[in-house]
Design an enzyme around this catalytic site. Sequence first.
Site, PDB file in Angstrom:
ATOM      1  N   PHE A  57       1.204   5.285   0.566  1.00  0.00           N
ATOM      2  CA  PHE A  57       0.599   6.366   1.344  1.00  0.00           C
ATOM      3  C   PHE A  57       1.219   7.692   0.955  1.00  0.00           C
ATOM      4  O   PHE A  57       2.408   7.748   0.601  1.00  0.00           O
ATOM      5  CB  PHE A  57       0.819   6.137   2.850  1.00  0.00           C
ATOM      6  CG  PHE A  57       0.167   4.893   3.387  1.00  0.00           C
ATOM      7  CD1 PHE A  57      -1.077   4.953   4.001  1.00  0.00           C
ATOM      8  CD2 PHE A  57       0.802   3.667   3.291  1.00  0.00           C
ATOM      9  CE1 PHE A  57      -1.669   3.801   4.493  1.00  0.00           C
ATOM     10  CE2 PHE A  57       0.217   2.507   3.779  1.00  0.00           C
ATOM     11  CZ  PHE A  57      -1.032   2.581   4.382  1.00  0.00           C
ATOM     12  N   THR A  74       0.858  -1.189   0.000  1.00  0.00           N
ATOM     13  CA  THR A  74       0.000   0.000   0.000  1.00  0.00           C
ATOM     14  C   THR A  74       0.891   1.235   0.000  1.00  0.00           C
ATOM     15  O   THR A  74       1.877   1.302   0.739  1.00  0.00           O
ATOM     16  CB  THR A  74      -0.947   0.033   1.212  1.00  0.00           C
ATOM     17  OG1 THR A  74      -1.830  -1.095   1.130  1.00  0.00           O
ATOM     18  CG2 THR A  74      -1.785   1.299   1.214  1.00  0.00           C
TER      19      THR A  74
END
Length: 355
Positions: A259, A257
């Site tokens: 960010f 992921t």
Amino acid sequence: MKKNLAQTRKNIDKVDREIVKLIGKRAALAVEAGKSKNFYGAPVYVPSREREVLRNVISANKATVLKDDAVEAIYTEIISACRNAEQPLKIAFLGPWATFAHQAAMKSFGSSGYFLPCVTPLEVLNEIEHGRADFGVIPIENSNEGSVNMTLDMLVDTEVSVCGEISLKVEQCMLVKDPKAKILRIYSHPHGLAQCSVWISKHYPDAELIPLSSTSEAAKTASKEQYAAAIASEAASKIYDLYVLHKGVQDSRQNYTRFFVIGKIAAKPTGKDKTSLAFMIKDRVGALYDILKTFKSNKINLTKIESRPTKKKAWEYVFFVDLEGHIEEAKTAKAVNELKKHCMFVKVLGSYPRA
């Protein structure tokens, strides 16, 4: 052997005392630097400088037995403690505690400072816009599930800039209150359930899948139920006193992921940067081709391009692009200026050091 071990431990204690003294000297220098920053109105958190420090110490690590990621983790905490000695920062993140966003915030800023969990990316943004937080950490995309649309949409309508990015490897775990109980329900964030769908269907095909607002909320809920499980991080098991029944239950081993760090500062160039843009093209034949040609002619590599509905007019779209380079670099600035000739609007969301 016992005599050798005792002597080795004495040597370790001696080195530890030297390390603590050196860290104290470094903190004093950081405070001195903080006074200079305050005099000139410079920000406490300077992503380009912190990235430079990490590169320097990793480069100096060539002859040691420690791996580079271990050195980076140690120095992230040293930098965090020294920065906190200058001035404590308030970091908002997509909460609650023990979410992957919380882990990403700790990876970027270390454990020193004040961390503020928020319910939505928009709340993170509001904390910064109203001065209640200095920076925020929000998810922008997952390598398997794609972009977080709420984050993309809100970045178009704010003056807050992207000043950093974090790439976090996601390892999902199955957490339970009672390891011997039959699992009837599995809680997680929708992305968590999607990332583990094949594994769940193979091992728990009859379990009810219940999406919640976060993986941490899933762990909290499962901690109160006998026959429930949560798909969440291992960190959540420690906070909510859960048993890790299975580790690494995500379907893909390559599950990351990404960010964004957002704030009111503009990150300076480091030589290894990315820039994020949003733009709306004019509705005509070949418009997108001209956009892509602009980047090619300036020898700029695009790492991502996608479109989102504007939600203001039917079939009207905003394009989002990530490219290699910094907006202060000549060829990047030139490409953006040329881009404006073909677009209804262009917005630089931010330039920042590459993760």
